[in-house]
Design a protein around this motif. Structure first.
Motif, short mmCIF file in Angstrom:
data_model
loop_
_atom_site.label_atom_id
_atom_site.label_comp_id
_atom_site.label_asym_id
_atom_site.label_seq_id
_atom_site.Cartn_x
_atom_site.Cartn_y
_atom_site.Cartn_z
N ILE A 431 0.86 -1.19 0.00
CA ILE A 431 0.00 0.00 0.00
C ILE A 431 0.89 1.24 0.00
N ALA A 432 0.45 2.31 -0.67
CA ALA A 432 1.24 3.54 -0.73
C ALA A 432 0.37 4.73 -0.30
N ASN A 433 1.04 5.88 -0.16
CA ASN A 433 0.36 7.17 0.07
C ASN A 433 -0.54 7.16 1.30
N ALA A 434 0.00 6.64 2.41
CA ALA A 434 -0.78 6.60 3.65
C ALA A 434 -0.67 7.88 4.46
N SER A 507 -19.16 -5.69 2.19
CA SER A 507 -18.72 -5.56 3.59
C SER A 507 -18.07 -4.21 3.87
N GLY A 508 -17.65 -3.51 2.82
CA GLY A 508 -16.91 -2.27 3.00
C GLY A 508 -15.42 -2.50 3.20
N ASN A 509 -14.99 -3.78 3.22
CA ASN A 509 -13.59 -4.12 3.42
C ASN A 509 -12.96 -4.59 2.11
N ARG A 510 -11.65 -4.63 2.07
CA ARG A 510 -10.96 -5.29 0.96
C ARG A 510 -11.18 -6.79 1.12
N GLU A 511 -11.42 -7.49 0.03
CA GLU A 511 -11.79 -8.90 0.10
C GLU A 511 -11.02 -9.73 -0.93
N PHE A 512 -10.69 -10.96 -0.56
CA PHE A 512 -10.15 -11.93 -1.52
C PHE A 512 -10.13 -13.29 -0.84
N THR A 513 -9.87 -14.32 -1.61
CA THR A 513 -9.73 -15.67 -1.07
C THR A 513 -8.28 -16.10 -1.25
N CYS A 517 -2.91 -24.59 -1.03
CA CYS A 517 -1.54 -24.95 -0.67
C CYS A 517 -0.64 -24.98 -1.90
N GLY A 518 0.55 -24.42 -1.73
CA GLY A 518 1.50 -24.35 -2.81
C GLY A 518 1.43 -23.08 -3.61
N GLY A 519 0.35 -22.31 -3.41
CA GLY A 519 0.19 -21.06 -4.14
C GLY A 519 0.62 -19.86 -3.33
N SER A 520 0.64 -18.73 -3.98
CA SER A 520 0.95 -17.46 -3.32
C SER A 520 0.23 -16.36 -4.08
N VAL A 521 0.09 -15.21 -3.47
CA VAL A 521 -0.62 -14.11 -4.12
C VAL A 521 -0.02 -12.80 -3.66
N THR A 522 -0.07 -11.81 -4.53
CA THR A 522 0.38 -10.45 -4.19
C THR A 522 -0.81 -9.51 -4.24
N ARG A 523 -1.02 -8.79 -3.15
CA ARG A 523 -2.11 -7.81 -3.08
C ARG A 523 -1.49 -6.42 -3.21
N SER A 524 -1.37 -5.94 -4.43
CA SER A 524 -0.87 -4.59 -4.68
C SER A 524 -2.06 -3.66 -4.68
N ASP A 525 -2.31 -3.03 -3.53
CA ASP A 525 -3.57 -2.34 -3.32
C ASP A 525 -3.54 -0.84 -3.59
N GLY A 526 -2.52 -0.38 -4.29
CA GLY A 526 -2.51 1.02 -4.70
C GLY A 526 -2.26 1.96 -3.55
N SER A 527 -3.24 2.84 -3.30
CA SER A 527 -3.09 3.88 -2.29
C SER A 527 -4.04 3.66 -1.11
N PHE A 528 -3.61 4.13 0.04
CA PHE A 528 -4.42 4.13 1.25
C PHE A 528 -5.71 4.91 0.96
N ARG A 529 -6.85 4.33 1.33
CA ARG A 529 -8.13 4.94 1.00
C ARG A 529 -8.59 5.85 2.13
N PHE A 530 -8.66 7.14 1.87
CA PHE A 530 -9.08 8.10 2.89
C PHE A 530 -10.57 8.38 2.75
#
Length: 530
Positions: A431-434, A507-513, A517-530
């Protein structure tokens, strides 16, 4: 030359074991899984350090620490304690003797041994150049080459030190009083280990003599000399000479590895980390069992923040975690610096690598198979079960490996287990710009236990990648596989939280599944949401 050294090392270890059956083996005398924590930085002499370490005892145990290095415990003429005055008076600018004893006791209760910073190369007088008291010594305690006109001792057995009187360790009175100080005063308050300061200032045989008086569980010397990058072998030979001079009883800080890391991380010269025989180019490539590795300490690097403190030989501030990815996966006994863990907010990232080291049983004698060592990349597989890379060039060990943790230009994997089952998968958050202010950090807080179960104080702490209020914050958390996950980014200063505003989800939240096993994921979420 190196073959002769290795043979000598093996014979020396056998001879020491046979000659000293009554002495407990130090961590340096075995294949050690110890992890040393330097419990202070240059600006820690505020009268509160001992209480702070006492309070952190259980946290240090959780981090994976087995030994804590304390600053010099005796009365001194300098704030930091490195100009010792009355050796037997254990009140200092770090706290009084009662607080020292309480801190050591709390650590011991967690199974952590305390290591004393033993400054015996030099000493100052109580009121003038050479009036030593507690214990009392005469002019013969000062070597003949010292700056003091009143000296009357024998020749120095090592390098000089102009800021204080160089001690003559050939004198019986000096030897006996130092032995008593170590075996009675320091051991009496609970110290179990020795870190020798300025070890190049006296013959290593004296370090062995004092080691035998205390019978420590840990022993390491500081032999810090200039590193000529055109003669790296000469530099690590000096480290080996100290160890040999103690008859193998004490290890030594691997300043060769430290200097090579500085060069590699500053100029992308990662090829320097492999020697001509294909082994690690520092002291660990010759005799890992006797080496204590580190990224920075109270002298070489910053204290509370980048640019603050001694800064005599620092790793680039934005490359510190690359340094830890190296030392925490490689042979030698690695050390963690207080400032990095508790002032720089890197404790979580450091712990993630330490967890892998402990889980996979890496030790001071682990075997390193270097895969790549070139401009922009160093990659290695250690003991066949942990892979790592540092540097801007991409690399991975291929199929059969699980990414365990990663960050800015570093990654660590472990060998995948059979059957496909797992308890966690790596998820990289960014996350950036917090718009953070001093004292704030950015956390990932969500509905999973590693994310704090919506409690900011227990959330997953990210690491700032650079400086400034709008720097990117990132880190890799291990979350349950194939699990619906909700989270938000939170700015947290230890007492109050600033949450992101709601997302455009039900929900108003960031969501994902999370992946299976054996996998990986990157959550590049851009900027902090004000």
């Amino acid at each position: 030359m190196k073959l002769q050294h290795l043979l000598r090392a093996s014979l020396l270890a056998s001879a020491v074991a046979a000659a000293l059956p009554a002495l407990a083996a130090t961590e340096q005398a075995k294949s050690s899984t110890a992890v040393l924590f330097q419990g202070f930085h240059w600006n820690s002499a505020n009268g509160q350090l001992y209480g702070d370490l006492q309070a952190k005892a259980s946290d240090l145990k959780n981090l994976g620490i087995t030994h804590v290095w304390f600053p010099p415990p005796s009365d001194a003429g300098s704030r930091e304690g490195y100009l010792p005055r009355q050796l037997n008076k254990l009140d200092s600018n770090y706290g009084n003797e009662a607080a020292l004893t309480a801190a050591i006791s709390a650590l011991n209760g967690q199974g952590i041994h305390s290591v004393a910073d033993v400054v015996i190369n030099h000493r100052i007088g109580t009121t003038n150049w050479g009036d030593f008291t507690n214990p009392t010594w005469g002019c013969n305690a000062v070597v003949s080459s010292d700056e003091w006109t009143g000296k009357c001792g024998n020749a120095d057995s090592g390098d000089g030190y102009a800021a204080a009187r160089d001690l003559d360790h050939s004198q019986t009175v000096v030897q006996n009083d130092i032995k008593t100080w170590l075996s009675s005063r320091l051991k009496g308050v609970g110290f179990k280990g020795i870190r020798y300061d300025y070890s190049k200032g006296y013959a290593p045989g004296y370090a062995a003599l004092y080691h035998d008086a205390m019978n420590p569980s840990f022993c390491v010397g500081e032999v810090w000399t200039d590193l000529n990058f055109n003669n790296v072998d000469g530099h690590r030979q000096l480290l080996v000479n100290f160890v040999d001079g103690t008859a193998g009883k004490c290890g030594v800080f691997d300043f060769t590895t430290k200097g090579l890391l500085n060069q590699a991380l500053s100029y992308n010269e990662y090829g320097r980390l492999r020697d001509g025989s294909g082994k690690p180019a520092g002291g660990i490539g010759w005799w890992g069992q006797k080496m204590v590795t580190f990224v920075d300490n109270h002298d070489t690097g910053p204290s509370e923040s980048c640019g603050v403190g001694q800064n005599h030989w620092p790793v680039p501030c934005d490359k510190v975690m690359q340094g830890y990815a190296y030392v925490l996966t490689h042979p030698g006994i690695p050390s963690v610096y207080y400032a990095h863990a508790y002032n720089w907010g890197l404790k979580g990232a450091i712990k993630a690598i330490l967890d892998v080291r402990k889980e996979q049983g890496l030790s001071s004698t682990s075997a390193v198979a270097i895969q790549r060592a070139e401009q922009g990349l160093y990659a290695a597989i250690v003991d066949g079960k942990v892979a790592m890379k540092i540097g801007p060039t991409d690399w991975n060990p291929g199929a059969g490996w699980t990414l365990r943790t990663s960050g800015n230009q570093y990654a660590v994997w472990s060998k995948s287990t059979g059957g496909g089952g797992c308890t966690s998968v790596p998820v990289a958050f960014s996350i950036a710009n917090a718009s953070t202010v001093s004292g704030q950090r950015v956390y990932v807080v969500g509905n999973q236990t590693p994310l704090g179960n919506w409690t900011p104080a227990n959330g997953y702490a990210l690491t700032a990648q650079g400086s400034g209020s709008n720097a990117t914050w990132s880190g890799t958390a291990n979350l349950p596989p194939a699990t619906a996950t909700q989270y938000k980014y939170v700015k947290w200063n230890g007492s109050s939280a600033t949450w992101e505003s709601n997302q455009a989800t039900a929900s108003g939240n960031r969501e994902f599944t999370t992946p299976a096993c054996g996998g990986s994921v990157t959550r590049s979420d851009g900027s902090f949401r004000f």
